[in-house]
Design a protein around this motif. Structure first.
Motif, PDB file in Angstrom:
ATOM      1  N   MET A 108     -40.202  14.176  -8.384  1.00 57.45           N
ATOM      2  CA  MET A 108     -41.477  14.509  -9.024  1.00 57.45           C
ATOM      3  C   MET A 108     -42.559  14.645  -7.954  1.00 57.45           C
ATOM      4  O   MET A 108     -42.430  14.074  -6.866  1.00 57.45           O
ATOM      5  CB  MET A 108     -41.867  13.426 -10.026  1.00 57.45           C
ATOM      6  N   PRO A 109     -43.644  15.383  -8.218  1.00 60.80           N
ATOM      7  CA  PRO A 109     -44.734  15.483  -7.248  1.00 60.80           C
ATOM      8  C   PRO A 109     -45.435  14.139  -7.087  1.00 60.80           C
ATOM      9  O   PRO A 109     -45.387  13.279  -7.963  1.00 60.80           O
ATOM     10  CB  PRO A 109     -45.668  16.520  -7.877  1.00 60.80           C
ATOM     11  N   LEU A 110     -46.089  13.966  -5.953  1.00 58.53           N
ATOM     12  CA  LEU A 110     -46.764  12.703  -5.658  1.00 58.53           C
ATOM     13  C   LEU A 110     -48.235  12.947  -5.381  1.00 58.53           C
ATOM     14  O   LEU A 110     -48.603  13.918  -4.723  1.00 58.53           O
ATOM     15  CB  LEU A 110     -46.138  12.034  -4.431  1.00 58.53           C
ATOM     16  N   VAL A 111     -49.109  12.090  -5.904  1.00 60.58           N
ATOM     17  CA  VAL A 111     -50.514  12.088  -5.512  1.00 60.58           C
ATOM     18  C   VAL A 111     -50.820  10.878  -4.638  1.00 60.58           C
ATOM     19  O   VAL A 111     -51.943  10.715  -4.168  1.00 60.58           O
ATOM     20  CB  VAL A 111     -51.437  12.091  -6.746  1.00 60.58           C
ATOM     21  N   ASP A 112     -49.810  10.026  -4.421  1.00 59.20           N
ATOM     22  CA  ASP A 112     -50.023   8.765  -3.710  1.00 59.20           C
ATOM     23  C   ASP A 112     -48.700   8.358  -3.078  1.00 59.20           C
ATOM     24  O   ASP A 112     -47.806   9.191  -2.895  1.00 59.20           O
ATOM     25  CB  ASP A 112     -50.540   7.720  -4.714  1.00 59.20           C
ATOM     26  N   LEU A 113     -48.548   7.086  -2.795  1.00 60.05           N
ATOM     27  CA  LEU A 113     -47.318   6.585  -2.197  1.00 60.05           C
ATOM     28  C   LEU A 113     -46.144   6.694  -3.163  1.00 60.05           C
ATOM     29  O   LEU A 113     -46.328   6.673  -4.385  1.00 60.05           O
ATOM     30  CB  LEU A 113     -47.504   5.112  -1.802  1.00 60.05           C
ATOM     31  N   PRO A 114     -44.921   6.784  -2.649  1.00 62.00           N
ATOM     32  CA  PRO A 114     -43.752   6.716  -3.527  1.00 62.00           C
ATOM     33  C   PRO A 114     -43.716   5.379  -4.266  1.00 62.00           C
ATOM     34  O   PRO A 114     -44.234   4.361  -3.785  1.00 62.00           O
ATOM     35  CB  PRO A 114     -42.574   6.834  -2.552  1.00 62.00           C
ATOM     36  N   LEU A 115     -43.089   5.385  -5.431  1.00 67.15           N
ATOM     37  CA  LEU A 115     -43.092   4.198  -6.288  1.00 67.15           C
ATOM     38  C   LEU A 115     -42.527   2.976  -5.580  1.00 67.15           C
ATOM     39  O   LEU A 115     -43.057   1.861  -5.723  1.00 67.15           O
ATOM     40  CB  LEU A 115     -42.297   4.481  -7.571  1.00 67.15           C
ATOM     41  N   GLU A 116     -41.482   3.150  -4.799  1.00 67.07           N
ATOM     42  CA  GLU A 116     -40.892   1.981  -4.129  1.00 67.07           C
ATOM     43  C   GLU A 116     -41.870   1.336  -3.152  1.00 67.07           C
ATOM     44  O   GLU A 116     -41.854   0.117  -2.946  1.00 67.07           O
ATOM     45  CB  GLU A 116     -39.588   2.346  -3.413  1.00 67.07           C
ATOM     46  N   LYS A 117     -42.754   2.145  -2.558  1.00 69.67           N
ATOM     47  CA  LYS A 117     -43.771   1.585  -1.671  1.00 69.67           C
ATOM     48  C   LYS A 117     -44.936   0.996  -2.456  1.00 69.67           C
ATOM     49  O   LYS A 117     -45.540   0.007  -2.033  1.00 69.67           O
ATOM     50  CB  LYS A 117     -44.266   2.661  -0.698  1.00 69.67           C
ATOM     51  N   LEU A 118     -45.246   1.599  -3.595  1.00 64.10           N
ATOM     52  CA  LEU A 118     -46.318   1.052  -4.433  1.00 64.10           C
ATOM     53  C   LEU A 118     -46.007  -0.386  -4.841  1.00 64.10           C
ATOM     54  O   LEU A 118     -46.913  -1.230  -4.915  1.00 64.10           O
ATOM     55  CB  LEU A 118     -46.513   1.917  -5.680  1.00 64.10           C
ATOM     56  N   HIS A 119     -44.760  -0.686  -5.099  1.00 70.13           N
ATOM     57  CA  HIS A 119     -44.386  -2.029  -5.554  1.00 70.13           C
ATOM     58  C   HIS A 119     -44.648  -3.099  -4.492  1.00 70.13           C
ATOM     59  O   HIS A 119     -44.706  -4.286  -4.820  1.00 70.13           O
ATOM     60  CB  HIS A 119     -42.918  -2.066  -5.961  1.00 70.13           C
ATOM     61  N   HIS A 120     -44.838  -2.688  -3.242  1.00 66.34           N
ATOM     62  CA  HIS A 120     -45.073  -3.648  -2.156  1.00 66.34           C
ATOM     63  C   HIS A 120     -46.447  -3.500  -1.513  1.00 66.34           C
ATOM     64  O   HIS A 120     -46.795  -4.289  -0.621  1.00 66.34           O
ATOM     65  CB  HIS A 120     -43.991  -3.489  -1.085  1.00 66.34           C
ATOM     66  N   TYR A 121     -47.220  -2.541  -1.961  1.00 70.76           N
ATOM     67  CA  TYR A 121     -48.507  -2.240  -1.324  1.00 70.76           C
ATOM     68  C   TYR A 121     -49.500  -3.382  -1.556  1.00 70.76           C
ATOM     69  O   TYR A 121     -49.648  -3.876  -2.679  1.00 70.76           O
ATOM     70  CB  TYR A 121     -49.055  -0.935  -1.882  1.00 70.76           C
ATOM     71  N   GLN A 122     -50.210  -3.788  -0.492  1.00 71.77           N
ATOM     72  CA  GLN A 122     -51.119  -4.932  -0.559  1.00 71.77           C
ATOM     73  C   GLN A 122     -52.590  -4.575  -0.341  1.00 71.77           C
ATOM     74  O   GLN A 122     -53.436  -5.458  -0.280  1.00 71.77           O
ATOM     75  CB  GLN A 122     -50.708  -5.990   0.478  1.00 71.77           C
ATOM     76  N   GLY A 123     -52.917  -3.289  -0.241  1.00 74.60           N
ATOM     77  CA  GLY A 123     -54.308  -2.896  -0.133  1.00 74.60           C
ATOM     78  C   GLY A 123     -54.801  -2.766   1.292  1.00 74.60           C
ATOM     79  O   GLY A 123     -54.272  -3.384   2.215  1.00 74.60           O
ATOM     80  N   LEU A 124     -55.855  -1.950   1.458  1.00 78.10           N
ATOM     81  CA  LEU A 124     -56.481  -1.737   2.766  1.00 78.10           C
ATOM     82  C   LEU A 124     -57.829  -2.416   2.908  1.00 78.10           C
ATOM     83  O   LEU A 124     -58.240  -2.779   3.997  1.00 78.10           O
ATOM     84  CB  LEU A 124     -56.680  -0.229   3.014  1.00 78.10           C
ATOM     85  N   SER A 125     -58.549  -2.549   1.808  1.00 76.03           N
ATOM     86  CA  SER A 125     -59.909  -3.089   1.889  1.00 76.03           C
ATOM     87  C   SER A 125     -59.891  -4.560   2.282  1.00 76.03           C
ATOM     88  O   SER A 125     -58.988  -5.304   1.899  1.00 76.03           O
ATOM     89  CB  SER A 125     -60.627  -2.933   0.547  1.00 76.03           C
TER      90      SER A 125
END
Length: 320
Positions: free
Chosen positions: A1-18
């Motif tokens: 599927m097209p992506l507007v952001d990180l792949p789902l497997e990476k989203l599950h581990h993403y901890q934020g930048l701010s």
């Protein structure tokens, strides 16, 4: 599927930048102490709208800074024993909406309180040096002063104050209160559950106000987040204060409040969301340590999510 952001497997581990300010918890503990020291001067006014099975009131209280805050309050006319309750929050610049849309929860035996955010599209005041409404610009409101002056600090506190008022109403069971909302309302439901730890259930839909630096670096400072670009273009065009600005925004970043949540949580996310990017939502979700689950809509953005309202209704009204 097209992506507007990180792949789902990476989203599950993403901890934020701010960033998270070093005194973040102390800041919010002081803020809550300020709120709790107020006399809220609660006033209930019978509403023009009534329903055969519901008593409807306009509820007013005094929040931090002296603003009079409005919420719609609906209660079942007949209830055996203590009632559960729900506090509801609306999208950015809007209002708490019509009475009619809250009646299903009342019919299920719930007290319902729906907040009008100060200075937006409803009846709540914003006494930040002006009369009348401010409508938007709230992310950057107060950014040039001490963090105590950030407008969303006050709005976050309003959510907790309203929840506490509802919990103290005669006939309400303070151990069975939920918070819910979408977009800005989803962020405010998170803030409410973080700042009022007695909230038992939390339903948040594509929450706003999270991971501001990620929004900036994705070039998504538009639509709901357009104020970030407005601020830099007008007040820091060389980005000489960029680190300072994002650090101050950290005080009103829901991903930093998320670890305080004790409520069972359901979050709904559209993976095609370009208004509140999925990674910013996962940044908050991944920091929640309470029992939680996700409803993921791969082909949907910041829009109506089929079946989601029904699922949230069943989640909120499920026996405690």
């Amino acid at each position: 599927m097209p992506l507007v952001d990180l792949p789902l497997e990476k989203l599950h581990h993403y901890q934020g930048l701010s960033p998270r300010p070093g005194d973040f918890d102390a800041f919010w503990d002081r803020s809550l102490a300020e709120m709790k020291a107020l006399d809220p001067k609660v006033d209930l006014v019978p509403a023009a709208f009534q329903a055969p099975f519901a008593d409807c009131h306009d509820l007013y209280f005094t929040g931090v800074g002296g603003s009079r805050i409005h919420a719609k309050l609906l209660r079942p006319k007949a209830s055996a024993g203590l009632q559960p309750a729900v506090v509801q929050f609306h999208g950015y610049t809007g209002s708490c909406g019509d009475w009619q849309g809250k009646l299903a929860l009342v019919a299920a035996g719930f007290t319902v309180a729906a907040l009008d955010c100060r200075g937006q599209g409803g009846r709540s005041e914003d006494r930040g040096g002006v009369s009348g409404t401010t409508h938007n610009g709230h992310i950057i409101r107060g950014l040039d002063g001490a963090p105590e002056g950030l407008l969303f600090r006050q709005i976050f506190l309003d959510t907790a104050q309203l929840a506490g008022i509802v919990m103290g109403l005669p006939g309400v069971d303070a151990t069975r209160v939920a918070a819910m909302g979408g977009s800005q309302g989803g962020a405010l439901a998170i803030a409410c559950a973080a700042l009022e730890p007695r909230i038992r259930r939390l339903a948040t839909v594509f929450p706003f106000l999270s991971d501001y630096r990620r929004v900036w670096e994705m070039d998504q400072a538009k639509d709901a987040y357009a104020e970030l670009k407005t601020y830099f273009r007008n007040f820091d065009p060389l980005h000489e204060r960029e680190d300072e600005i994002f650090m101050k925004l950290g005080y009103i970043d829901i991903q930093n409040l998320a670890p305080r949540i004790k409520a069972e949580t359901v979050m709904s996310v559209g993976l095609m969301d370009s208004v509140c990017p999925p990674s910013t939502q996962f940044a908050a979700y991944n920091k929640i340590t309470a029992p939680k689950s996700l409803r993921i809509y791969p082909d949907f953005g910041h829009e109506g999510l089929p079946g989601n309202d029904d699922a949230i209704f069943q989640f909120v009204t499920r026996p405690y």
